[in-house]
Write an enzyme that holds these catalytic residues in place. Structure first.
Site, PDB file in Angstrom:
ATOM      1  N   TYR A  31      39.513  35.574  65.445  1.00  0.00           N
ATOM      2  CA  TYR A  31      40.206  36.598  64.656  1.00  0.00           C
ATOM      3  C   TYR A  31      40.986  35.995  63.488  1.00  0.00           C
ATOM      4  CZ  TYR A  31      39.186  39.949  68.424  1.00  0.00           C
ATOM      5  OH  TYR A  31      38.562  40.755  69.342  1.00  0.00           O
TER       6      TYR A  31
ATOM      7  N   LYS B 287      32.760  30.338  77.156  1.00  0.00           N
ATOM      8  CA  LYS B 287      31.305  30.453  76.983  1.00  0.00           C
ATOM      9  C   LYS B 287      30.800  29.045  76.678  1.00  0.00           C
ATOM     10  CE  LYS B 287      27.535  32.967  76.613  1.00  0.00           C
ATOM     11  NZ  LYS B 287      26.871  33.508  77.801  1.00  0.00           N
TER      12      LYS B 287
ATOM     13  N   ASP C 164      30.432  36.323  80.189  1.00  0.00           N
ATOM     14  CA  ASP C 164      29.517  37.405  80.582  1.00  0.00           C
ATOM     15  C   ASP C 164      29.606  37.654  82.093  1.00  0.00           C
ATOM     16  OD1 ASP C 164      28.532  34.829  80.607  1.00  0.00           O
ATOM     17  OD2 ASP C 164      26.471  35.365  80.180  1.00  0.00           O
TER      18      ASP C 164
ATOM     19  N   ASP D 144      40.578  39.929  74.475  1.00  0.00           N
ATOM     20  CA  ASP D 144      40.684  41.281  73.929  1.00  0.00           C
ATOM     21  C   ASP D 144      39.787  42.222  74.748  1.00  0.00           C
ATOM     22  OD1 ASP D 144      41.143  43.419  72.297  1.00  0.00           O
ATOM     23  OD2 ASP D 144      40.183  42.589  70.518  1.00  0.00           O
TER      24      ASP D 144
ATOM     25  N   ASP E 191      40.946  44.764  78.215  1.00  0.00           N
ATOM     26  CA  ASP E 191      40.677  46.206  78.186  1.00  0.00           C
ATOM     27  C   ASP E 191      39.840  46.609  79.387  1.00  0.00           C
ATOM     28  OD1 ASP E 191      42.086  46.801  75.942  1.00  0.00           O
ATOM     29  OD2 ASP E 191      40.409  47.671  74.837  1.00  0.00           O
TER      30      ASP E 191
END
Ligand code: NAD
Length: 357
Positions: free
Chosen positions: A142, A192, A224, A248, A252
């Protein structure tokens, strides 16, 4: 007994409505425990654009940095969607996080027994879930450069850069290990590393740091798989630590296990002062109707007491009062169940205050 200066950014939509209830609870706990919480309000978000032209006025940054802690409502709404990217309410929020240097975002996902049936996941899978997601907040893709959109027509390309220094990884991993030490001593680091070099460095640094925390059981999981495991068997997790973009998404997802956005609190810490806010947005669809659930904000007040001001007994009191309200069958519309009594926003704030006393 202490005197604390709290900056409050009510923001837009239901932000001011839930902030009022948060301050009500804060004042009540002050009265009970002999503290003074002096609250000063500042502008940010859409209301700041309307009044000053920018989503984060300089005065807000100065005022917040001079205070002991920040309580934040919510920002944004349809009125400001056409603002240029750099002047959107959300740009103000990102800038504020950067200014405060709050690099660690703590997002609890707790399934309260009374609300377990509100989840879309089978009750037997989620009952008893209590996860803390620790998300890196000021680095990663980001904020990394180079970034942008280049070229013309069909040749246009868009790009971002996912970058973490070893130092950034170590400081967020430390928050993860410390949080695990204060809970059930289990930490799952999500990356990852099978594809991304930046994730391999992440994994190496976390593993190295684990030597300082021999009591914490560390595991590593690809993002994942983590997304699947959260749905399959959420109770396997205690604390999850991860980077900005993975955090992020996973925070959620974890919060959705609980079934109600109006219950979700968060803390952003690591800088000079902590930043405490509900997870939900400004909820334009219910603004001004006294329908907003203030418990996410009241949970954020609890986190401010615990992680910001280190007032643990006071935080426990707020937590007990919040749980008691649910046990007593009191609900706002978003979490309403058969046989319960529906309250509006301020009645719910009052109900928590009554149970504090
Ligand atoms: P939202 O969280 O505002 O609302 C999603 C849904 O949840 C709506 O139906 C809303 O009524 C409901 N809801 C949210 N909070 C609730 C509460 N406390 N009690 C009862 N119901 C509640 O998300 P959205 O609709 O995607 O976004 C609305 C605006 O908020 C957008 O402008 C968005 O950019 C902004 N936003 C701000 C923040 C923030 O300030 N940190 C976070 C998310 C979204």
């Amino acid at each position: 007994m202490g005197d604390y200066n709290i900056s409050v950014i009510p923001g837009d939509g239901i932000g001011p409505e839930v902030c009022t209830e948060g301050i009500k609870v804060l004042n009540k706990i002050g009265e009970i425990c002999g503290h003074t919480f002096s609250c000063t309000e500042y502008l940010a978000g859409g209301i700041a654009i309307d009044e000053t032209g920018v989503p984060l006025p300089e005065e807000t940054i100065k005022g917040v940095l001079a205070s002991d802690s920040l309580l934040f409502g919510a920002i944004g709404g349809p009125k400001w969607e056409d603002q240029p990217q750099h002047n959107k309410p959300e740009a103000g929020l990102l800038q504020l996080r950067k200014e405060l240097g709050a690099f660690a975002n703590l997002r609890p996902a707790i399934v309260f027994d009374e609300l377990a049936e509100a989840s879309t996941i089978k009750t037997e899978i989620i009952r008893g879930t209590d996860i803390m997601v620790v998300r890196e907040l000021t680095g990663g893709i980001y904020f990394g450069g180079p970034r942008g959109i280049e070229g013309e027509g069909e040749n246009r390309k868009g790009f971002n850069t996912m970058v973490y220094t070893a130092e950034e990884i170590e400081r967020i991993a430390r928050v993860g290990f410390d949080t695990a030490m204060a809970r059930n001593k289990k930490l799952c680091s999500v990356d990852k590393a099978n594809v991304l070099d930046v994730s391999q460095l992440w994994r190496d640094v976390v593993t190295e740091l684990s030597k300082e925390y021999p009591e914490v059981e560390l595991s590593h999981m690809y993002v994942d798989n983590a997304a699947m495991q959260l749905i399959r068997d959420p109770k396997q997790f205690d604390v999850i630590v991860t980077g900005n973009i993975f955090g992020d998404i996973l925070s959620d997802e974890a919060s959705q296990l609980t079934g109600s956005i109006g219950m979700l609190a968060s803390a952003s810490v690591g800088g000079p002062i902590g930043f405490f806010e509900p997870v939900h947005g400004s909820a334009p669809d219910i603004t001004g109707q006294a329908l907003a659930n203030p418990l996410a904000m009241i949970g954020s007040v609890e986190m401010m007491l615990r992680y910001g001001l280190k007032l643990h007994d006071e935080a426990d009191k707020v937590n007990n009062a919040l749980r008691q309200v649910l046990k007593d069958g009191l609900r706002t519309g978003d979490i309403m169940q058969d046989g319960c009594q529906q309250l509006n926003t301020s009645q719910m704030g009052d109900a928590v205050c009554e149970r504090l006393a």
